[in-house]
Design a protein around this motif. Sequence first.
Motif, mmCIF file in Angstrom:
data_model
loop_
_atom_site.group_PDB
_atom_site.id
_atom_site.type_symbol
_atom_site.label_atom_id
_atom_site.label_comp_id
_atom_site.label_asym_id
_atom_site.label_seq_id
_atom_site.Cartn_x
_atom_site.Cartn_y
_atom_site.Cartn_z
ATOM 1 N N ARG A 196 -110.528 7.008 -26.680
ATOM 2 C CA ARG A 196 -111.351 7.253 -27.689
ATOM 3 C C ARG A 196 -111.517 8.237 -28.538
ATOM 4 N NH1 ARG A 196 -112.260 1.891 -27.574
ATOM 5 N NH2 ARG A 196 -113.309 1.259 -25.650
ATOM 6 N N SER A 197 -111.951 7.973 -30.048
ATOM 7 C CA SER A 197 -112.080 9.017 -30.972
ATOM 8 C C SER A 197 -113.066 10.144 -30.394
ATOM 9 C CB SER A 197 -112.513 8.663 -32.293
ATOM 10 O OG SER A 197 -113.817 8.283 -32.123
ATOM 11 N N LYS A 198 -112.942 11.537 -31.039
ATOM 12 C CA LYS A 198 -113.751 12.464 -30.643
ATOM 13 C C LYS A 198 -115.108 12.363 -30.998
ATOM 14 C CE LYS A 198 -110.146 15.985 -30.798
ATOM 15 N NZ LYS A 198 -109.139 17.012 -31.237
ATOM 16 N N ALA A 199 -115.259 11.632 -32.103
ATOM 17 C CA ALA A 199 -116.617 11.173 -32.433
ATOM 18 C C ALA A 199 -117.350 10.019 -31.628
ATOM 19 C CB ALA A 199 -116.785 10.678 -34.121
ATOM 20 N N GLN A 200 -116.410 9.101 -31.281
ATOM 21 C CA GLN A 200 -116.934 8.036 -30.107
ATOM 22 C C GLN A 200 -117.429 8.645 -28.973
ATOM 23 O OE1 GLN A 200 -117.587 4.754 -31.008
ATOM 24 N NE2 GLN A 200 -118.489 4.772 -28.925
ATOM 25 N N LEU A 201 -116.487 9.671 -28.392
ATOM 26 C CA LEU A 201 -116.503 10.431 -27.197
ATOM 27 C C LEU A 201 -117.878 11.258 -27.152
ATOM 28 C CD1 LEU A 201 -113.084 11.634 -25.853
ATOM 29 C CD2 LEU A 201 -114.718 10.345 -24.641
ATOM 30 N N ARG A 202 -118.214 12.120 -28.328
ATOM 31 C CA ARG A 202 -119.224 12.818 -28.232
ATOM 32 C C ARG A 202 -120.630 11.807 -28.180
ATOM 33 N NH1 ARG A 202 -116.323 16.234 -31.932
ATOM 34 N NH2 ARG A 202 -116.927 14.697 -33.582
ATOM 35 N N ALA A 203 -120.645 10.832 -28.988
ATOM 36 C CA ALA A 203 -121.711 9.826 -28.731
ATOM 37 C C ALA A 203 -121.841 9.526 -27.385
ATOM 38 C CB ALA A 203 -121.396 8.728 -29.718
ATOM 39 N N THR A 204 -120.868 9.176 -26.651
ATOM 40 C CA THR A 204 -120.912 8.362 -25.400
ATOM 41 C C THR A 204 -121.335 9.570 -24.393
ATOM 42 O OG1 THR A 204 -119.275 6.995 -25.871
ATOM 43 C CG2 THR A 204 -119.387 7.653 -23.645
ATOM 44 N N LEU A 205 -121.169 10.791 -24.490
ATOM 45 C CA LEU A 205 -121.375 11.914 -23.654
ATOM 46 C C LEU A 205 -122.855 12.279 -23.916
ATOM 47 C CD1 LEU A 205 -117.954 13.504 -23.281
ATOM 48 C CD2 LEU A 205 -118.830 12.171 -21.691
ATOM 49 N N ASN A 206 -123.334 12.244 -25.341
ATOM 50 C CA ASN A 206 -124.488 12.449 -25.550
ATOM 51 C C ASN A 206 -125.535 11.491 -24.998
ATOM 52 O OD1 ASN A 206 -124.075 14.770 -27.103
ATOM 53 N ND2 ASN A 206 -124.010 13.798 -28.931
ATOM 54 N N HIS A 207 -124.990 10.176 -24.756
ATOM 55 C CA HIS A 207 -125.816 9.023 -24.459
ATOM 56 C C HIS A 207 -125.929 9.506 -22.747
ATOM 57 C CE1 HIS A 207 -128.161 5.288 -24.143
ATOM 58 N NE2 HIS A 207 -127.457 5.172 -23.340
ATOM 59 N N TYR A 208 -124.785 9.836 -22.232
ATOM 60 C CA TYR A 208 -124.846 10.014 -20.715
ATOM 61 C C TYR A 208 -125.537 11.103 -20.426
ATOM 62 C CZ TYR A 208 -122.479 11.082 -16.321
ATOM 63 O OH TYR A 208 -122.401 11.533 -14.892
ATOM 64 N N ASN A 209 -125.911 12.061 -21.144
ATOM 65 C CA ASN A 209 -126.647 13.296 -20.829
ATOM 66 C C ASN A 209 -128.159 12.933 -21.085
ATOM 67 O OD1 ASN A 209 -127.617 15.799 -20.553
ATOM 68 N ND2 ASN A 209 -126.838 16.597 -22.282
ATOM 69 N N ASN A 210 -128.352 12.103 -22.305
ATOM 70 C CA ASN A 210 -129.951 11.823 -22.382
ATOM 71 C C ASN A 210 -130.251 10.638 -21.351
ATOM 72 O OD1 ASN A 210 -129.696 13.245 -24.697
ATOM 73 N ND2 ASN A 210 -129.192 11.597 -26.037
ATOM 74 N N GLU A 211 -129.514 9.763 -20.968
ATOM 75 C CA GLU A 211 -129.950 8.821 -20.205
ATOM 76 C C GLU A 211 -129.808 9.098 -18.652
ATOM 77 O OE1 GLU A 211 -130.904 4.672 -19.592
ATOM 78 O OE2 GLU A 211 -130.570 5.673 -21.231
ATOM 79 N N TYR A 212 -129.110 9.821 -18.288
ATOM 80 C CA TYR A 212 -128.936 10.236 -16.726
ATOM 81 C C TYR A 212 -129.298 11.810 -16.418
ATOM 82 C CZ TYR A 212 -126.377 5.853 -17.122
ATOM 83 O OH TYR A 212 -126.091 4.636 -17.474
ATOM 84 N N GLY A 213 -129.910 12.497 -17.557
ATOM 85 C CA GLY A 213 -130.633 13.882 -17.116
ATOM 86 C C GLY A 213 -129.418 14.913 -17.040
ATOM 87 N N ASN A 214 -128.338 14.682 -17.310
ATOM 88 C CA ASN A 214 -127.241 15.776 -16.853
ATOM 89 C C ASN A 214 -126.087 15.673 -17.765
ATOM 90 O OD1 ASN A 214 -127.933 17.976 -14.882
ATOM 91 N ND2 ASN A 214 -127.364 16.841 -13.513
ATOM 92 N N ALA A 215 -125.509 16.804 -18.074
ATOM 93 C CA ALA A 215 -124.054 16.481 -18.934
ATOM 94 C C ALA A 215 -123.096 16.117 -17.795
ATOM 95 C CB ALA A 215 -123.657 18.080 -19.509
#
Length: 316
Positions: A196-215
Amino acid sequence: MASLKVPSNVPLPEEDAEQLHKAFAGWGTNEKLIISILAHRSSSQRSLIRSVYAATYNEDLLKALDKELSSDFERAVMLWTLDSAERDAYLAKESTKMFTKNNWVLVEIACTRSALELFKVKQAYQARYKKSLEEDVAQHTSGDLRKLLLPLVSTFRYEGDEVNMMLARSEAKLLHEKVSEKAFNDDDFIRILTTRSKAQLRATLNHYNNEYGNAINKNLKEASDDEYLKLLRAAITCLTYPEKHFEKVLRLAINKMGTDEWGLTRVVTTRTEVDMERIKEEYQRRNSIPLDRAIAKDTSGDYEDMLVALLGHGDA
């Protein structure tokens, strides 16, 4: 966000080459003169100086430097004088050798360079070593480490800013499931991270953090501390927050019992023309001391002067 200071009136490459030749002449070497020139020239300017030096004196500037300099100072000047693709190819080769093996450096090169930069590194690697980087990585790794490192060095990521938010949500869910199952070497987990592109990965990992409460890296750190997971976390940090990774490398290099000059030199020479100002900010924030002061406390002589000049201190 480069820290390199180039003077407003740069001498012609012919003048710089002549001054460097004078620095090598006679008894002893004029290290201060070498620093005053090379530590204040951009990559393209250093390349021109090398070409002019070779044409004028019938000797490669790198060979002249190798003959005249020694120790950590020599390594810093030599690495800095190489162009970025040559330098990374050399660092990658050192990282696959038995006695200097360092998978962290491979992760750094694969994850903090642009797609085109990584492609040029692989071209330089083939030209110099007559084999591919992928071939050496595959030969010198095995198991989960090979499963992660080989696609990382093989990929050509999309560089654009476009982000698919539906994909980010679905892949964040998939990553969370794999982390919960401790399936850290899962094919889809590695596919997402390595393609995945770095921009796409950042979006995915930001969603992970917001949705599941942890980086995700916090969850991975809680899971285990084996080498594969350490490299997995390093890859994620390099792809999403490179200055954080480089700050950590510098902190560990400087704060060890005895300085890790190899790590220190590598980060300074590879990031000076890229994002060193951001790394300096991150270092100050994390350690409450400016990076140049930390380096000056831990190094000495011409080596210290070279590194501190590359950080943007001293006269250009």
